[in-house]
Write an enzyme that holds these catalytic residues in place. Structure first.
Site, short mmCIF file in Angstrom:
data_model
loop_
_atom_site.label_atom_id
_atom_site.label_comp_id
_atom_site.label_asym_id
_atom_site.label_seq_id
_atom_site.Cartn_x
_atom_site.Cartn_y
_atom_site.Cartn_z
N PRO A 84 4.32 -30.51 -11.23
CG PRO A 84 4.84 -31.46 -12.86
CD PRO A 84 3.75 -30.97 -12.32
N GLY A 88 7.80 -25.68 -16.41
CA GLY A 88 6.95 -24.89 -17.31
C GLY A 88 5.35 -25.00 -17.38
N GLY A 90 3.63 -23.83 -14.69
CA GLY A 90 3.09 -22.52 -13.92
C GLY A 90 3.12 -22.85 -12.65
CB ALA A 94 -0.50 -22.97 -9.60
CG ASP A 135 3.02 -18.82 -16.06
OD1 ASP A 135 2.85 -18.50 -17.44
OD2 ASP A 135 4.00 -19.12 -15.53
C1 MEV Z 1 6.48 -18.78 -18.73
O1 MEV Z 1 5.43 -19.79 -18.67
C2 MEV Z 1 6.03 -17.99 -20.21
C3 MEV Z 1 7.29 -17.12 -20.83
O2 MEV Z 1 6.52 -16.59 -21.78
C4 MEV Z 1 7.46 -15.91 -19.64
C5 MEV Z 1 6.22 -15.11 -19.43
O3 MEV Z 1 5.34 -14.93 -20.22
O4 MEV Z 1 6.22 -14.44 -18.28
C6 MEV Z 1 8.54 -17.69 -20.83
#
Ligand code: MEV
Length: 307
Positions: A84, A88, A90, A94, A135
């Protein structure tokens, strides 16, 4: 080759998101949901992705590959993803990784992970503001491990197979939340330093607990990490409700994952009670999945229709 396809996994950050942007380490795992991209050569000298403009990580990553390899062609990208978006997990990393890999192979080059990572990182700068690189690293190399800006990604053997992911369905933009944390850090430098040190201690303790597979302690550490994320302003009412529901249903601990502000919460629970917790939450109207952790990174995929 006129066409090639590749896939890459989504991710969950178990501990240390946001603080990782400011230099502390974070713990991350790939998850068993993948984005697949098929890249087909076209005569027009452009990278086309239906429904998206040029300012897109997948397009930027693919153009980077064409430039770096001197491959003179245009590409049309087709994405099919189980991850999705904007919650959050990734998804954009991906897709950028899989696009870069497919572009590389469409140009008849071998899959070179470090070049793919470099290309995807360029793409992620568009959506992430100042991406740490966590990510794209886990989407490229898969597995699970520790990431820091200085040291990059080091894979670690985890004794953790599954966790719960609850999607609040509230979409948000990573870059906005990363900016919000920077504002907090600029306004409260001393407090931010203390919070970052606590985040770092949590990561160290979590690594020991992950090695032993100590699920109850990992849960406690998640709750401690969530308190820090709440203080720097990246939780949301939807996330707080979701976390309370997960804890009430029997999870050892829960927190937001990724940028926050909505998106997904994750929880650790005894494996034997995962299905029961999912059932209890579905009765209350929440959609929760049992996610498999530690999966393969970027890989070539068969074409959906032969070239
Ligand atoms: C995003 O998945 C994670 C954050 O820490 C941003 C990053 O590390 O680039 C919020």
């Amino acid at each position: 080759m006129d066409k090639a396809a590749a896939s890459a996994p989504g991710k969950v950050i178990l501990f240390g998101e946001h603080f990782v942007v400011h230099g502390t380490p974070a713990i991350v795992s790939s998850i068993g949901l993948r984005a697949k991209v098929e890249a087909s050569k076209i005569s027009e000298e452009a990278v086309l992705l239906e429904g998206f403009g040029d300012e897109n990580p997948a397009v930027i990553a693919s153009k980077y590959i064409l430039r770096k390899t001197g491959c003179r062609t245009g590409l049309s990208l087709r994405i099919s993803s189980e991850i999705p978006q904007s919650v959050g997990l990734g998804s954009s990393a991906a897709v950028a990784v899989a696009s870069a890999a497919a572009a590389l192979m469409a140009c008849s080059k071998a899959l070179d992970s470090s070049l793919v990572l470099e290309a995807a990182h360029e793409g992620e700068k568009v959506v992430h503001y100042t991406p740490s690189g966590i990510d794209t690293s886990v989407a490229t190399y898969g597995g699970a491990g520790v990431f820091s800006r200085d040291e990059g990604y080091t894979q670690v053997d985890f004794d953790l197979e599954y966790l719960l992911i609850l999607n609040t369905g509230k979409l948000r933009r990573t870059g906005d939340l990363v900016r919000k944390v920077k504002e907090f850090a600029d306004k409260n430098p001393n407090r931010f330093k203390e919070i970052s040190e606590e985040a770092s201690r949590i990561v160290q303790e979590a690594l020991e607990a992950l090695e032993k597979g100590d699920l109850p302690y990992l849960g406690k550490l998640m709750n401690r990490n969530q308190a820090l994320l709440r203080e720097i302003g990246v939780s949301s009412p939807e996330l707080e409700d979701a976390i309370s529901a997960l804890l009430k249903a029997g999870a050892y601990g829960a927190k937001l994952t990724g940028a926050g502000g909505g998106g997904c919460a994750i929880a650790i629970a005894d494996y034997a009670s995962l299905d029961e917790i999912i059932h209890k939450l579905s009765v209350s109207g929440y959609s929760v999945i049992k996610a498999r952790l530690v999966v393969e990174g970027v890989r070539a995929e068969p074409l959906s229709s032969p070239p």
